[in-house]
Enzyme design. Structure first.
Site, mmCIF file in Angstrom:
data_model
loop_
_atom_site.group_PDB
_atom_site.id
_atom_site.type_symbol
_atom_site.label_atom_id
_atom_site.label_comp_id
_atom_site.label_asym_id
_atom_site.label_seq_id
_atom_site.Cartn_x
_atom_site.Cartn_y
_atom_site.Cartn_z
ATOM 1 C CG ASN A 210 -0.220 -0.083 2.503
ATOM 2 O OD1 ASN A 210 0.560 0.805 2.836
ATOM 3 N ND2 ASN A 210 -0.422 -1.160 3.256
ATOM 4 C CG ASP A 279 -6.848 -5.106 6.210
ATOM 5 O OD1 ASP A 279 -6.345 -5.119 7.347
ATOM 6 O OD2 ASP A 279 -7.427 -4.101 5.729
ATOM 7 C CE LYS A 289 8.852 -11.661 -13.513
ATOM 8 N NZ LYS A 289 9.552 -11.101 -14.646
ATOM 9 C CG PHE A 324 -2.619 5.842 13.310
ATOM 10 C CD1 PHE A 324 -1.854 5.638 14.448
ATOM 11 C CD2 PHE A 324 -2.588 7.099 12.712
ATOM 12 C CE1 PHE A 324 -1.072 6.645 14.985
ATOM 13 C CE2 PHE A 324 -1.810 8.119 13.240
ATOM 14 C CZ PHE A 324 -1.055 7.896 14.367
ATOM 15 C CE LYS A 338 -11.186 0.509 10.951
ATOM 16 N NZ LYS A 338 -10.409 1.131 9.899
ATOM 17 C CE LYS A 342 -8.771 -3.090 14.458
ATOM 18 N NZ LYS A 342 -7.721 -3.120 13.448
HETATM 19 O O1 C5P Z 1 -9.273 -2.274 11.058
HETATM 20 P P1 C5P Z 1 -8.184 -1.458 10.458
HETATM 21 O O2 C5P Z 1 -7.208 -2.270 9.690
HETATM 22 O O3 C5P Z 1 -8.623 -0.286 9.656
HETATM 23 O O4 C5P Z 1 -7.435 -0.845 11.738
HETATM 24 C C1 C5P Z 1 -6.321 -0.037 11.609
HETATM 25 C C2 C5P Z 1 -5.443 -0.187 12.811
HETATM 26 O O5 C5P Z 1 -5.225 -1.562 13.068
HETATM 27 C C3 C5P Z 1 -4.069 0.422 12.616
HETATM 28 O O6 C5P Z 1 -3.615 0.904 13.847
HETATM 29 C C4 C5P Z 1 -3.254 -0.764 12.093
HETATM 30 O O7 C5P Z 1 -1.883 -0.602 12.413
HETATM 31 C C5 C5P Z 1 -3.871 -1.916 12.834
HETATM 32 N N1 C5P Z 1 -3.861 -3.177 12.084
HETATM 33 C C6 C5P Z 1 -3.206 -4.257 12.610
HETATM 34 N N2 C5P Z 1 -3.217 -5.456 11.953
HETATM 35 C C7 C5P Z 1 -3.862 -5.593 10.789
HETATM 36 C C8 C5P Z 1 -4.553 -4.510 10.249
HETATM 37 C C9 C5P Z 1 -4.522 -3.314 10.916
HETATM 38 O O8 C5P Z 1 -2.591 -4.140 13.663
HETATM 39 N N3 C5P Z 1 -3.841 -6.757 10.178
#
Ligand code: C5P
Length: 399
Positions: A210, A279, A289, A324, A338, A342
């Site tokens: 990303n 994600d 490759k 974040f 979130k 979390k």
């Molecule tokens: O749910 P979302 O991915 O938008 O949440 C963002 C937050 O969760 C950020 O702080 C990111 O660093 C963390 N995150 C994480 N592990 C993931 C995806 C996001 O720790 N797989």
């Protein structure tokens, strides 16, 4: 934000060939809007003229204990009283000995003895002199007074020898100096910061990733270090250099970040997850490759673990968790969801669609939402300024 602006910094330059390097340091501090006053020992004035330092600092250079034009003022008392920090660089063996023994036969040693400001010493000399038991003992004494020391580097010395004795580089010195000027509200706290994107490999040549630049996380790590934190920066691949004084743990994929963060977070006081963790990852890694002739390629993805969700589950009493939320829609609604899901103390939601608040920008705007129902829209500002504002809130939670 930790800054040199408006700070009175006294720089004591003593007799070493490295004195010319400190001219660049004075210039950098003046550009950072510090008020720099240079004191030169007699020997230093043989290497560099006072005029050089006067021109770069914009202030008169002090070189004599009993200056004929000093008038009523007592320079050693005025300089000592006004200093917010004293930097002795280069510190010769002679100056180290003077400071260690409280000998006040020159202006520099007298000002240091009379001052209450923190003192940072950067020795530079021949390596035999540096390693002599007398110099080692003097440095030990100075540390005992609470003075801070940036060790000289090893390499080729001006005298033609090899060894430890080269004046430390400015990149290593300025964070130590700025730390002395910054309130230490994270002292003794372990702060884990994550930054940057992750890369999810498809084959040996390709990956999914990303647009995260890592700038926000690196700014947070630097500011936490300046405020006295013991900082671990778990970073995905970025183009940035880790801030001096921060322990970098480089990772590539989300799974690597998961392992590294969970290990470091176990005894952390604060965890700030600024990384843009992928994600999803390709369900299958192609060992060779993938050829372009394979025109019907479709990628099957599988979900990565949510690191922050797991941290929220394992959160200890007193541990502060900050997340974040990179959003393109309703910041408040998405952030609140979130924050609760979390088990976070604080979440910083930002809009990644706008030019000046997005991933690679130098500025950002954060909506801070806290578990106690608080909501605060921070102004559009540099990522360093925002890092300071966010850490103000974290320090308040810890207090
Ligand atoms: O749910 P979302 O991915 O938008 O949440 C963002 C937050 O969760 C950020 O702080 C990111 O660093 C963390 N995150 C994480 N592990 C993931 C995806 C996001 O720790 N797989």
């Amino acid at each position: 934000m930790s800054s040199f602006a408006g700070k009175n910094i006294v720089i004591g330059v003593s007799g070493s060939i490295a004195a010319f390097k400190v001219a660049g340091w004075v210039s950098a501090l003046a550009k950072a809007e510090a008020n720099v006053t240079v004191i030169m020992t007699e020997a230093a004035q043989r290497f560099v003229t006072p005029l050089t330092f006067a021109a770069l600092s914009g202030n008169r250079v002090h070189g004599q204990m009993f200056a004929p034009d000093a008038g009523e003022e007592m320079p050693h008392i005025c300089l000592a009283r006004e200093a917010d920090a004293i930097l002795v660089a280069p510190a010769s063996a002679q100056t180290l000995a003077r400071l260690a023994h409280g000998l006040t036969d020159d202006l520099l040693a007298t000002v240091v003895l009379a001052a209450q400001a923190p003192v940072l010493v950067c020795p530079a000399m021949n390596s035999q002199m540096y390693n002599h038991p007398a110099t080692r003992a003097n440095l030990k004494t100075l540390r005992g007074y609470g003075y801070h020391v940036v060790e000289p580097a090893s390499g080729a010395l001006a005298c033609g020898e090899q060894g430890q004795g080269r004046l430390a580089e400015w990149e290593a010195v300025w964070p130590c100096l700025l730390r002395l000027l910054t309130p230490q509200d994270l002292a003794g706290k372990k702060v884990v910061v994550t930054a940057g994107p992750t890369r999810e490999a498809i084959d040996p040549a390709r990956f999914l990733s990303n647009r995260s630049s890592g700038k926000m996380g690196y700014a947070l790590a630097e500011e936490a270090m300046l405020r006295g934190g013991e900082v671990v920066l778990v970073s995905g691949p970025t183009a940035l250099a880790a801030p001096a004084g921060v322990r970098l743990k480089p990772v590539v994929s989300a799974l690597e970040m998961y392992e590294a963060v969970l290990a470091e977070a176990a005894d952390a006081d604060v965890v700030i997850k600024a990384a843009a963790v992928a994600d999803y990852r390709p369900a299958e890694f192609f060992a060779d490759k993938v050829k372009k002739e394979k025109i019907d390629l479709s990628l099957k993805l599988c979900a990565n673990p949510d690191i922050l969700l797991e941290l929220g589950r394992r959160k200890r009493r007193g541990q502060i968790l900050v997340g974040f939320a990179a959003e393109t829609g309703n910041l408040e609604a998405a952030g609140r969801k979130k924050l609760a899901a979390k088990n976070l103390d604080l979440i910083a939601a930002n809009n990644v669609k706008a030019d000046n608040t997005g991933f690679a920008a130098d500025t950002n705007q954060l909506l801070l939402l806290s578990a106690d129902g608080g909501s605060e829209l921070l102004p559009l500002a540099s990522k360093s300024a925002l890092a300071a504002m966010l850490l103000d809130r974290v320090a308040a939670f810890l207090a």
